[in-house]
Design a protein around this motif. Structure first.
Motif, PDB file in Angstrom:
ATOM      1  N   SER A 101       0.823  -1.209   0.000  1.00 26.06           N
ATOM      2  CA  SER A 101       0.000   0.000   0.000  1.00 26.06           C
ATOM      3  C   SER A 101       0.862   1.267   0.000  1.00 26.06           C
ATOM      4  CB  SER A 101      -0.913  -0.015   1.227  1.00 26.06           C
ATOM      5  OG  SER A 101      -1.582   1.201   1.314  1.00 26.06           O
ATOM      6  N   ASP A 102       0.298   2.327  -0.598  1.00 23.37           N
ATOM      7  CA  ASP A 102       1.016   3.605  -0.632  1.00 23.37           C
ATOM      8  C   ASP A 102       0.993   4.304   0.732  1.00 23.37           C
ATOM      9  OD1 ASP A 102       1.280   3.047  -3.291  1.00 23.37           O
ATOM     10  OD2 ASP A 102      -0.454   4.243  -3.890  1.00 23.37           O
ATOM     11  N   SER A 103      -0.019   3.985   1.546  1.00 24.62           N
ATOM     12  CA  SER A 103      -0.110   4.614   2.874  1.00 24.62           C
ATOM     13  C   SER A 103      -0.255   3.513   3.926  1.00 24.62           C
ATOM     14  CB  SER A 103      -1.297   5.562   2.934  1.00 24.62           C
ATOM     15  OG  SER A 103      -2.433   4.943   2.360  1.00 24.62           O
ATOM     16  N   LYS A 104       0.895   2.929   4.266  1.00 27.17           N
ATOM     17  CA  LYS A 104       0.918   1.713   5.098  1.00 27.17           C
ATOM     18  C   LYS A 104       0.252   1.886   6.471  1.00 27.17           C
ATOM     19  CE  LYS A 104       5.019  -0.258   2.948  1.00 27.17           C
ATOM     20  NZ  LYS A 104       5.045   0.663   1.797  1.00 27.17           N
ATOM     21  N   ALA A 105       0.621   2.968   7.172  1.00 31.72           N
ATOM     22  CA  ALA A 105       0.128   3.150   8.546  1.00 31.72           C
ATOM     23  C   ALA A 105      -1.397   3.312   8.574  1.00 31.72           C
ATOM     24  CB  ALA A 105       0.792   4.359   9.183  1.00 31.72           C
ATOM     25  N   THR A 106      -1.943   3.997   7.557  1.00 36.41           N
ATOM     26  CA  THR A 106      -3.390   4.233   7.527  1.00 36.41           C
ATOM     27  C   THR A 106      -4.131   2.956   7.156  1.00 36.41           C
ATOM     28  OG1 THR A 106      -2.727   6.296   6.500  1.00 36.41           O
ATOM     29  CG2 THR A 106      -5.091   5.914   6.692  1.00 36.41           C
ATOM     30  N   VAL A 107      -3.487   2.153   6.321  1.00 43.16           N
ATOM     31  CA  VAL A 107      -4.178   0.986   5.774  1.00 43.16           C
ATOM     32  C   VAL A 107      -4.283  -0.168   6.783  1.00 43.16           C
ATOM     33  CG1 VAL A 107      -3.704  -0.904   4.153  1.00 43.16           C
ATOM     34  CG2 VAL A 107      -3.957   1.423   3.316  1.00 43.16           C
ATOM     35  N   PHE A 108      -3.344  -0.264   7.731  1.00 46.15           N
ATOM     36  CA  PHE A 108      -3.381  -1.402   8.657  1.00 46.15           C
ATOM     37  C   PHE A 108      -4.731  -1.550   9.366  1.00 46.15           C
ATOM     38  CE2 PHE A 108      -2.844  -3.429  12.763  1.00 46.15           C
ATOM     39  CZ  PHE A 108      -2.372  -4.672  12.366  1.00 46.15           C
ATOM     40  N   PRO A 109      -5.274  -0.471   9.954  1.00 44.65           N
ATOM     41  CA  PRO A 109      -6.595  -0.639  10.599  1.00 44.65           C
ATOM     42  C   PRO A 109      -7.680  -1.057   9.607  1.00 44.65           C
ATOM     43  CG  PRO A 109      -5.659   1.489  11.156  1.00 44.65           C
ATOM     44  CD  PRO A 109      -4.779   0.901  10.122  1.00 44.65           C
ATOM     45  N   LEU A 110      -7.564  -0.612   8.364  1.00 43.44           N
ATOM     46  CA  LEU A 110      -8.554  -0.980   7.336  1.00 43.44           C
ATOM     47  C   LEU A 110      -8.604  -2.493   7.122  1.00 43.44           C
ATOM     48  CD1 LEU A 110      -8.280   1.390   4.231  1.00 43.44           C
ATOM     49  CD2 LEU A 110     -10.175   1.144   5.782  1.00 43.44           C
ATOM     50  N   VAL A 111      -7.443  -3.120   7.260  1.00 45.29           N
ATOM     51  CA  VAL A 111      -7.379  -4.573   7.039  1.00 45.29           C
ATOM     52  C   VAL A 111      -7.622  -5.325   8.349  1.00 45.29           C
ATOM     53  CG1 VAL A 111      -5.981  -6.458   6.105  1.00 45.29           C
ATOM     54  CG2 VAL A 111      -5.687  -4.152   5.215  1.00 45.29           C
ATOM     55  N   TYR A 112      -7.016  -4.836   9.410  1.00 45.36           N
ATOM     56  CA  TYR A 112      -7.060  -5.552  10.701  1.00 45.36           C
ATOM     57  C   TYR A 112      -8.451  -5.512  11.344  1.00 45.36           C
ATOM     58  CZ  TYR A 112      -6.052  -6.351  15.687  1.00 45.36           C
ATOM     59  OH  TYR A 112      -6.069  -6.804  16.975  1.00 45.36           O
TER      60      TYR A 112
END
Lengths: 222, 226
Positions: free
Chosen positions: B160-171
Motif C-alpha cells: 500500500s502507498d499509505s501503510k500506517a493508515t491501511v493497517f486498521p482498514l485490514v485488521y
C-alpha cells in the motif's frame, strides 16, 4: 448488445414484473405480520444475493491467485461493489421492517450488527484496493484480502443461530417456515434478484474491463 | 513440514529476542491499554463501579486495539530494515514465515496480557477466576486468533502507498469476527452460567482460527513473492 444479452434482459424484466405482482398482489397478508410481510420479500433475496456476491469475491480471488488472469480480479472487485449495494438494500429494508415490527429501526440485533460490520468490512476491501497504485499488486493483495474477509460472511449468516435474536429464522434445514404462497413469492423474488444481480455483474465487469484497457493505453502513451 | 516448523520457530525467536532488546513495542502496548482503561472508565463507571459483563467485554476491546501497536510493525519493521527480501528468498516455505510471525505476535501480546489482565480485572471489578482453565484456554485461543489476523493484516499493508493508515482498514474488519465471539465467551465465563453454553462459541472461534491460519498460510507465498 449481443442477442443472448437482450434475451436475458427480456426474461429478467418479465420475472421482475412477476416478482412485483406476487409481492404486492398474489401474496396474502401474514397471520402474524399482516401486510408487513411484503417488506420481507424485498429483504431476504437481496441479503442472500449479497452473501453470494461476497462468495464470488472469494472464488474470484482464489482463481486470480491460481491462474493469474486479471479478469478474475476484475470480477472479484465488481462483486465487492455489488455485494455492498445489495447489503445496503438489505440494511435499509431490514431497518424498515424492524421499525414496523419492533418499534425502532435499529435494535443492535446480532444480525443487524453483523450485517453492518460486513458492509464496513467489504468497504474496507475497496478502500484497501484503492490504496495500492501498482496494478498487479492491487490484484494480488486485493484477492488475498477478499479471501481472508470471507469468514465475516459466514458469521453474519449464522449470527441468528449463535446469539439470542429478534430476527426470525425462516430457512430451516427442514425447509421454509412460511405459508406456501409466501414460499413461492420468496422463490420468485430470489430468481428475479439473482437475474438482476447477474446483469449488474456483467455490466460492472464490462465497464471495469474497458476502464482497465483505457488505463493501459494511457500508460503506454505516457 | 518439520523444516518449515523449525524455520517458523527460528523467525519467532529472532523477533522475540529483538523485541526484548528494544522493549518499546511491548511497553507502549501496555501503556496504551492502561490509558484506554482510564478513558473508558469515564464512560462506563456508574456509582463507583462498572457492570461485570461490560468490564469483561471491554477487556477484549482494549486487547483488540492494543493489537494495532503489536501487529502493525510485524512486517513493516522487516521492510524498513531491508530484511523482508531475505525472508522472501530464504530456502524455507512461505507459510513458515507467516507462522513465525503469528508465534511472535502471540508471544508479544501474551506477555503484555499477563500484566494487563489482572490489572483490568481489578480496576473493572470482574473476576475470571470462576473457571481458570477455561479462561486460560480462551485467552490463548483468542490471542492466537488476533495474532493470526494481525500478522496477515501486517503483510497486506506492504504494497500500500499509505501503510500506517491501511493497517486498521485490514485488521479491524478481519479481526472483528473473533472479537465478537471472544466478548460473548468472556461475558459468559464471568457472569455464568458456565461451560456448556460456551462450547459452541469456542468451536466457532476455533473454526475461525483454523480458517484464518489455513487461508493465510495457503496464500502467503503470493504476498511474500511481491
Amino acid at each position: 448488445m449481443s442477442k443472448n444479452r437482450l434475451i436475458f434482459l427480456g426474461v429478467t424484466a418479465a420475472v421482475s414484473l412477476l416478482y412485483v405482482y406476487m409481492t404486492w398482489i398474489y401474496a396474502p397478508p401474514d397471520v402474524n405480520l399482516g401486510e408487513l410481510v411484503r417488506i420481507f420479500f424485498q429483504h431476504v433475496a437481496p441479503a442472500l444475493v449479497a452473501y453470494g456476491m461476497f462468495g464470488v469475491t472469494l472464488v474470484g480471488g482464489i482463481l486470480y491467485l491460481w491462474k493469474g488472469d486479471l479478469k478474475y480480479d476484475i470480477l472479484g472487485a465488481a462483486s465487492v461493489k455489488l455485494g455492498l449495494l445489495f447489503t445496503t438494500i438489505t440494511l435499509f429494508s431490514g431497518m424498515m421492517w424492524a421499525d414496523a415490527t419492533w418499534g425502532t429501526p435499529w435494535n443492535w440485533d446480532p444480525r443487524e450488527t453483523t450485517t453492518l460490520i460486513l458492509w464496513i468490512a467489504y468497504a474496507c476491501v475497496l478502500a484497501y484496493r484503492a490504496s495500492i497504485s501498482d496494478r498487479e499488486k492491487r490484484a494480488q493483495f486485493g484477492s488475498i484480502f477478499g479471501i481472508v474477509a470471507f469468514p465475516m460472511v459466514i458469521l453474519s449468516y449464522f449470527s441468528i443461530r449463535i446469539w439470542e435474536t429478534l430476527h426470525p429464522i425462516v430457512i430451516e434445514p427442514t425447509g421454509l417456515e412460511m405459508a406456501a404462497e409466501h414460499g413461492y413469492t420468496l422463490m420468485v423474488s430470489m430468481i428475479a434478484v439473482i437475474m438482476i444481480a447477474t446483469i449488474l455483474v456483467d455490466l460492472t465487469y464490462y465497464v471495469d474491463s474497458v476502464h482497465e484497457k483505457l488505463q493501459r493505453i494511457r500508460m503506454s502513451r505516457s | 513440514m518439520r523444516h518449515g516448523l523449525e524455520a517458523a520457530f527460528a523467525i519467532a525467536k529472532k523477533d522475540i529476542v529483538t523485541q526484548m532488546r528494544k522493549k518499546v513495542e511491548a511497553f507502549s502496548m501496555f501503556l496504551f491499554a492502561l490509558i484506554a482503561v482510564l478513558a473508558f472508565s469515564f464512560a462506563l463507571v456508574n456509582q463507583g463501579s462498572i457492570p461485570e459483563e461490560i468490564g469483561s467485554a471491554m477487556l477484549w476491546v482494549i486487547i483488540f486495539f492494543m493489537g494495532m501497536f503489536g501487529f502493525a510493525p510485524i512486517f513493516l519493521s522487516e521492510s524498513e530494515t531491508g530484511t523482508l527480501a531475505g525472508l522472501a528468498t530464504a530456502p524455507i516455505p512461505a507459510w513458515s514465515v507467516y507462522l513465525g510471525k503469528v508465534i511472535y505476535g502471540f508471544t508479544l501480546m501474551g506477555i503484555v496480557e499477563l500484566f494487563l489482565i489482572p490489572i483490568i480485572s481489578l480496576l473493572f471489578g470482574f473476576s475470571i477466576l470462576s473457571n481458570i482453565p477455561l479462561a486460560i484456554a480462551i485467552f490463548v485461543i483468542g490471542t492466537l486468533d488476533l495474532a493470526a489476523v494481525g500478522s496477515m493484516a501486517s503483510a497486506l499493508t506492504m504494497p500500500s502507498d499509505s501503510k500506517a493508515t491501511v493497517f486498521p482498514l485490514v485488521y479491524f474488519p478481519t479481526a472483528t469476527t473473533g472479537l465478537m465471539l471472544l466478548i460473548e465467551i468472556t461475558k459468559i465465563i464471568v457472569i455464568g452460567p458456565g461451560l456448556v453454553p460456551v462450547i459452541v462459541l469456542i468451536q466457532i472461534l476455533l473454526a475461525h482460527l483454523i480458517a484464518i491460519l489455513t487461508l493465510s498460510a495457503a496464500v502467503f507465498h503470493f504476498a511474500l513473492s511481491s
